[in-house]
Design an enzyme around this catalytic site. Sequence first.
Site, short mmCIF file in Angstrom:
data_model
loop_
_atom_site.label_atom_id
_atom_site.label_comp_id
_atom_site.label_asym_id
_atom_site.label_seq_id
_atom_site.Cartn_x
_atom_site.Cartn_y
_atom_site.Cartn_z
N TRP A 255 -28.06 15.86 32.22
CA TRP A 255 -27.43 16.86 32.59
C TRP A 255 -28.40 18.14 32.82
CZ3 TRP A 255 -25.57 21.62 29.02
CH2 TRP A 255 -24.83 22.52 29.69
N ASP B 3 -25.57 14.73 22.01
CA ASP B 3 -24.81 15.83 22.81
C ASP B 3 -23.50 14.92 22.92
OD1 ASP B 3 -23.39 17.39 24.44
OD2 ASP B 3 -25.42 17.45 25.84
N LYS C 287 -13.98 19.98 26.95
CA LYS C 287 -13.11 19.02 27.74
C LYS C 287 -11.95 18.46 26.99
CE LYS C 287 -16.87 19.26 30.26
NZ LYS C 287 -18.06 20.02 30.39
C1 LMR Z 1 -20.95 19.66 34.26
O1 LMR Z 1 -21.70 18.98 33.85
O2 LMR Z 1 -20.23 19.80 35.15
C2 LMR Z 1 -20.15 20.52 33.10
O3 LMR Z 1 -20.72 20.21 31.87
C3 LMR Z 1 -20.04 22.02 33.50
C4 LMR Z 1 -21.53 22.69 33.37
O4 LMR Z 1 -21.54 23.72 32.69
O5 LMR Z 1 -22.34 22.06 34.07
#
Ligand code: LMR
Length: 393
Positions: free
Chosen positions: A126, A207, A242
């Site tokens: 992420w 996570d 979520k």
């Molecule tokens: C995402 O990856 O789209 C979500 O976790 C929202 C974000 O805050 O990036």
Amino acid sequence: MLSNLQPQAPDKILMLIEEFKADTRQGKIDLGVGVYKDPQGVTPVMRAVKAAEQRIWETQTTKAYTGLAGEADYRNAMARMVLADVPADRLASVASVGGTGAIRQALELARLANPEVRVFVSDPTWPNHLSIMKFMGLPFTEYRYFDSETRGVDFDGMKADIAKAGKGDIVLLHGCCHNPTGANLTLDQWSEVVAVLEKSGAIPLIDLAYQGFGDGLDADAEATRLVARSLPEVLIAASCSKNFGIYRERTGILMALAENTSARDLAQGSMAYLNRQNFSFPPDHGARIVSTILTDDALRADWAAELEEVRNTMLGLRDQLASELRDLSGSDRFDFIARHRGMFSRLGATPEQVQKLKTDAAIYMVGDSRLNIAGLNRDTVPVLARAIIDAGI
Ligand code: LMR
């Protein structure tokens, strides 16, 4: 002073929201930010959340400060949901500002405990994981994860790379529904990861942002439970954004499993201290919604049923997309979409192809070709499939 500030690079995922809003084309499709949308394109407030809010409104008598760690009811209910068997003598926990806040506090905690800490993260991960670590000045290394040929996990590469983490380093793992790829480890592979960490003394930070979105509420926590049972020290950052659909309430939790009760007490004190330094008391409304639901049999059953509907809708869309693409491409090269789990799949398209989807078909996804399955519905799946083929993916 303020004129000395430098412009900050915008977050690529959040930037897409604005770009999509500004697009005036009919039939545009948003597969960017990770938000669940029902077949009508709405991100609904879940039934049990509405009911819990009503109950809170009717019964709450004060909004005075909660504790620095948040309410015990919430933390206990979350620990049960994530861990099932809760080792209370080893568990420290604090409510956090969403899952992101829990990640940030976990990294702060790790640095407090070990100023030399290095963090090992999956390639890719992420983007905000990387952004937070850069901001904090924390050294990090990427470990191999995604196999762009199979669109599965490069497990041999991953094992070899995480073995380089040493005692007191952090290995950041996605508990389920890997973001951004959708490719996940099997439980047997998780056992091997545990063995690597056991040997090195590196500490897993899990996570867990999508529990209930992959194979089910319990199935999605199995890996986390295995790690928690097996290793002396584990950090877990869980999000309720979520699975409870309460994105804007910023509801999360940081859990730390310590080797023994005195280490647990030290961790608990440090985690509460970190909350105080960063924002003082954690938000309560979302946490109270969650504990109201999880501690009431009827509300919990209704919530779990709705979460299953959400999960099955996403699985149905995955199957439909894989099958449309099988027909259109005359091959099984997109079958990985049906095998992936969670909200996301990484298509493996080039940035140019992603741009072409946007320009030619008004389909928005993150530049690394991460698509949010939950942004689709039965009518838009064929449109996407056609556009993927037309873009030469
Ligand atoms: C995402 O990856 O789209 C979500 O976790 C929202 C974000 O805050 O990036």
